[in-house]
Design a protein around this motif. Structure first.
Motif, PDB file in Angstrom:
ATOM      1  N   SER A 181       0.831  -1.210   0.000  1.00 28.44           N
ATOM      2  CA  SER A 181       0.000   0.000   0.000  1.00 28.44           C
ATOM      3  C   SER A 181       0.866   1.261   0.000  1.00 28.44           C
ATOM      4  CB  SER A 181      -0.943  -0.001   1.208  1.00 28.44           C
ATOM      5  OG  SER A 181      -0.214   0.046   2.423  1.00 28.44           O
ATOM      6  N   VAL A 187      -4.069  -6.454  -4.293  1.00 32.87           N
ATOM      7  CA  VAL A 187      -5.261  -5.640  -4.552  1.00 32.87           C
ATOM      8  C   VAL A 187      -5.703  -4.905  -3.288  1.00 32.87           C
ATOM      9  CG1 VAL A 187      -7.705  -5.729  -5.186  1.00 32.87           C
ATOM     10  CG2 VAL A 187      -6.032  -7.058  -6.489  1.00 32.87           C
ATOM     11  N   SER A 220      -3.444  -2.068  -2.809  1.00 31.66           N
ATOM     12  CA  SER A 220      -3.703  -0.981  -3.759  1.00 31.66           C
ATOM     13  C   SER A 220      -4.921  -0.163  -3.334  1.00 31.66           C
ATOM     14  CB  SER A 220      -3.912  -1.559  -5.163  1.00 31.66           C
ATOM     15  OG  SER A 220      -5.095  -2.338  -5.218  1.00 31.66           O
ATOM     16  N   VAL A 221      -5.958  -0.839  -2.814  1.00 33.02           N
ATOM     17  CA  VAL A 221      -7.150  -0.122  -2.350  1.00 33.02           C
ATOM     18  C   VAL A 221      -6.801   0.778  -1.163  1.00 33.02           C
ATOM     19  CG1 VAL A 221      -9.434  -0.370  -1.310  1.00 33.02           C
ATOM     20  CG2 VAL A 221      -8.758  -1.858  -3.208  1.00 33.02           C
ATOM     21  N   LEU A 228      -7.216   4.426  -9.056  1.00 35.12           N
ATOM     22  CA  LEU A 228      -7.706   3.173  -8.469  1.00 35.12           C
ATOM     23  C   LEU A 228      -7.493   1.970  -9.401  1.00 35.12           C
ATOM     24  CD1 LEU A 228      -9.050   1.619  -6.222  1.00 35.12           C
ATOM     25  CD2 LEU A 228     -11.284   2.337  -7.103  1.00 35.12           C
ATOM     26  N   PRO A 229      -7.984   2.009 -10.647  1.00 35.53           N
ATOM     27  CA  PRO A 229      -7.701   0.859 -11.525  1.00 35.53           C
ATOM     28  C   PRO A 229      -6.217   0.708 -11.837  1.00 35.53           C
ATOM     29  CG  PRO A 229      -8.767   2.640 -12.747  1.00 35.53           C
ATOM     30  CD  PRO A 229      -8.850   2.993 -11.305  1.00 35.53           C
ATOM     31  N   ALA A 264      -4.648  -0.864  -8.662  1.00 36.31           N
ATOM     32  CA  ALA A 264      -5.131  -2.248  -8.522  1.00 36.31           C
ATOM     33  C   ALA A 264      -4.507  -3.146  -9.579  1.00 36.31           C
ATOM     34  CB  ALA A 264      -6.656  -2.274  -8.623  1.00 36.31           C
ATOM     35  N   GLY A 313      -0.734  -3.544  -8.675  1.00 38.00           N
ATOM     36  CA  GLY A 313      -0.582  -4.376  -7.484  1.00 38.00           C
ATOM     37  C   GLY A 313      -0.897  -5.833  -7.758  1.00 38.00           C
ATOM     38  N   GLY A 314      -1.986  -6.069  -8.496  1.00 34.27           N
ATOM     39  CA  GLY A 314      -2.375  -7.447  -8.786  1.00 34.27           C
ATOM     40  C   GLY A 314      -1.413  -8.147  -9.736  1.00 34.27           C
TER      41      GLY A 314
END
Length: 291
Positions: free
Chosen positions: A29, A225, A228-229, A266-267, A270, A273-274
């Protein structure tokens, strides 16, 4: 049935190594927050460049002893120059009044400057700010001109500082990303080691590589994920608290950071990170499990 088994193994794996999972999420994060901040800063610097460079003017300062004939000659030269999009003339009184408005919060400084201290000038807007040198060479040296100054030189210094912050944030993000990748790899390695017997049995019964690797890879993806959030939430809160409230006084200098640009992170975060977590976990498993 297989999907249910894989998802159950993901939840069990995350809970089994909960402390390392939390450490991985926190590190991820932070790194993704710094990445999002650096991307936003990059977009904002470009936006500010377009805004301020579009307002750039060339200041043609006149000598204190300039004559009416010289002033008219300079005015005519500027007006007839094909590089010029527009111009305004500023008297000494107008220059002093504008100076008083700009420095109204520093009365002592204003008192130190007399009404005749600031020269009269022409504020020239060029059709193409990049052609400042060409314009300056054409007009420099004319009688009555004290100096020709391009605001771009001042803005370049300011944006040089912003670019430094830009690369600094990106450097910190990359440094934290390395730490996050090491944590992801280490967490997956520990998880695979704790389940080495189950993995051996699955290999003996002919389970596919994908079926064996899927729970471990998904563990890393879920942690990435979630990280990332969290990074996005911190980024959004920082934007609202700092830029929209604490630093609102700088709104006349800094161009606004639109919420739409923040939501774009955000995308992006995410996805980064994913994907990064999945690739790191897959590479770790390839070396560790030899499947």
């Amino acid at each position: 049935m297989r999907l249910k088994y894989v998802l159950n193994e993901v939840l069990v794996g995350l809970w089994r190594n909960v402390t390392m999972t939390i450490a991985m999420i926190i590190t991820m994060s932070i790194s993704l927050f710094m990445l999002g901040a650096s991307v936003l800063l990059y977009m904002q610097v470009d936006q500010m460049k377009n805004y301020y460079y579009g307002k750039i003017e060339v200041s043609v300062f006149l000598r204190p002893d300039v004559t009416d004939a010289q002033r008219q000659n300079i005015d005519q030269m500027i007006s007839s120059n094909p590089l010029v999009a527009g111009k305004t003339y500023e008297t000494q009184k107008q220059a002093f009044d504008r100076f008083q408005q700009l420095w109204a919060d520093s009365p002592d400084f204003v008192k130190s400057v007399g009404p005749n201290s600031l020269p009269e000038s022409f504020r020239v807007k060029l059709k193409d700010p990049q052609k400042y040198k060409e314009f300056s060479n054409q007009i420099q040296g004319q009688q009555g001109i004290l100096d020709v100054i391009d605001q771009r030189t001042l803005l370049d210094k300011v944006f040089g500082i912003f670019n430094g912050f830009q690369f600094g944030a990106l450097g910190v993000a990359l440094f934290m990303a390395v730490a996050a990748l090491l944590l992801v790899g280490n967490t997956i390695q520990v998880a695979a080691y704790s389940k080495r017997r189950e993995v051996a049995v699955m290999k003996l019964v002919g389970a596919s590589n994908w079926f064996i690797q899927a729970p471990f890879v998904l563990e890393a993806v879920v942690a990435g994920v979630i990280g990332s959030v969290i990074g996005f939430v911190v980024l959004f809160i920082a934007k609202v608290v700092l830029l929209d409230h604490k630093l609102q006084a700088l709104a006349t200098i800094l161009t606004p950071v639109h919420n739409g640009n923040v939501w774009l992170m955000l995308p992006l975060l995410a996805g980064v990170g994913g994907v990064v977590s999945a690739v790191t976990a897959w590479i770790t498993l390839r070396f560790y499990l030899k499947v």
